[in-house]
Design an enzyme around this catalytic site. Structure first.
Site, PDB file in Angstrom:
ATOM      1  N   GLU A 168       0.799  -1.218   0.000  1.00 45.02           N
ATOM      2  CA  GLU A 168       0.000   0.000   0.000  1.00 45.02           C
ATOM      3  C   GLU A 168       0.835   1.274   0.000  1.00 45.02           C
ATOM      4  O   GLU A 168       0.304   2.364  -0.230  1.00 45.02           O
ATOM      5  CB  GLU A 168      -0.946  -0.021   1.200  1.00 45.02           C
ATOM      6  CG  GLU A 168      -1.970  -1.138   1.117  1.00 45.02           C
ATOM      7  CD  GLU A 168      -2.763  -1.361   2.387  1.00 45.02           C
ATOM      8  OE1 GLU A 168      -3.822  -2.006   2.314  1.00 45.02           O
ATOM      9  OE2 GLU A 168      -2.319  -0.895   3.461  1.00 45.02           O
TER      10      GLU A 168
ATOM     11  N   GLY B 159     -12.991  -4.222   2.440  1.00 44.00           N
ATOM     12  CA  GLY B 159     -14.096  -5.018   1.926  1.00 44.00           C
ATOM     13  C   GLY B 159     -15.369  -4.191   1.890  1.00 44.00           C
ATOM     14  O   GLY B 159     -15.655  -3.413   2.802  1.00 44.00           O
TER      15      GLY B 159
ATOM     16  N   MET C  58      -9.136  -2.891   8.907  1.00 42.58           N
ATOM     17  CA  MET C  58      -8.538  -3.188  10.206  1.00 42.58           C
ATOM     18  C   MET C  58      -7.745  -2.042  10.849  1.00 42.58           C
ATOM     19  O   MET C  58      -7.161  -2.253  11.914  1.00 42.58           O
ATOM     20  CB  MET C  58      -7.638  -4.432  10.083  1.00 42.58           C
ATOM     21  CG  MET C  58      -8.400  -5.678   9.669  1.00 42.58           C
ATOM     22  SD  MET C  58      -7.357  -7.144   9.445  1.00 42.58           S
ATOM     23  CE  MET C  58      -6.867  -7.467  11.137  1.00 42.58           C
TER      24      MET C  58
ATOM     25  N   ASP D  12     -12.544  -6.677  -2.018  1.00 40.47           N
ATOM     26  CA  ASP D  12     -13.395  -7.862  -1.860  1.00 40.47           C
ATOM     27  C   ASP D  12     -14.758  -7.411  -1.331  1.00 40.47           C
ATOM     28  O   ASP D  12     -14.954  -6.242  -1.029  1.00 40.47           O
ATOM     29  CB  ASP D  12     -12.746  -8.878  -0.902  1.00 40.47           C
ATOM     30  CG  ASP D  12     -12.521  -8.299   0.482  1.00 40.47           C
ATOM     31  OD1 ASP D  12     -13.468  -8.337   1.290  1.00 40.47           O
ATOM     32  OD2 ASP D  12     -11.413  -7.796   0.755  1.00 40.47           O
TER      33      ASP D  12
END
Length: 233
Positions: free
Chosen positions: A13, A79, A176, A200
């Site tokens: 990232e 997600g 997270m 996702d």
């Protein structure tokens, strides 16, 4: 003078951003490497925080104490929690909340840290507006959404858990680190924004989809971030 802290949880990232910056100094602290220099002519400190809320919070505190950053940008993948938001789309944080904090037995709201006086951590409105505009310019082929980021120390890959999070917190995406970065930024009075590319659907397909789409999602997010830093006044 502005100095922007840019945080990604994983090397993937931040790799693209580090390759584009002019590096002047590297500082190692708390198992993290802080790359100080300039990106698109703007003073920045770029760092891989590591995964999870504790790593993320520590990272922001170091950026505040050691580098005196004026803004924090958190870039990465997430997600989707909303059926309108597909893999590859971008979510800009309106606010961030924890989905794994529960002190409701004492009268607190789900996700509310006791004695903090708030549940939501609100992103800086100017940074949100600039990030959304930057996405349209840097990634015109992508859809961009502004909404809630929901965070916890879990990779969500279970449909039932996804539905619980949606029912309790709403939210556009789950990951997270974002709420912990937002939490630490708010406590230090540093304007922040979280940028997430969707890798996702945070359901039973997530374990299969994530490895396939992670790299492209991270690169799209990095392209947006590089564009954004030049716009911040």
């Amino acid at each position: 003078m502005k100095k922007i802290g840019i945080i990604g949880a994983m090397e993937l990232e931040v790799d693209t951003l580090k390759s584009q910056m002019e590096i002047k100094n590297i500082t190692a602290k708390a198992n993290m490497e802080f790359y100080e220099g300039s990106l698109n002519g703007t003073p920045v400190v770029i760092v891989r925080s590591g995964v999870g809320k504790v790593n993320a919070g520590i990272c922001v505190q170091i950026l505040a104490d050691l580098f005196s950053v004026t803004h924090v940008i958190n870039t990465g993948v997430a997600g989707s929690l909303d059926s309108r938001i597909d893999i590859g789309d971008i979510v800009i944080s309106a606010d961030a909340v924890y989905h794994d904090v529960d002190a409701t037995i004492f009268g607190y709201l789900p996700g509310e840290v006791p004695q903090l006086g708030r549940r939501e951590f609100t992103a800086d409105p100017d940074l949100v507006t600039l990030a959304a505009a930057s996405c349209q310019e840097a990634n015109p082929h992508l859809h961009v959404f502004t909404g809630r980021v929901v965070s916890g120390d879990q990779f969500i890959s279970d449909k039932a858990e996804k539905e619980r999070i949606i029912k309790t917190f709403g939210g556009y995406c789950t990951e997270m680190e974002g709420a912990a970065i937002a939490h630490a930024a708010v406590l230090n009075a540093i304007p922040f924004v979280i940028i997430r590319a969707i890798s996702d659907k945070a359901d039973d397909s997530a374990a299969m989809a994530y490895p396939e789409f992670e790299r492209k999602a991270a690169q799209d997010c990095a392209r947006l971030t590089a564009h954004l830093v030049a716009k911040i006044q």
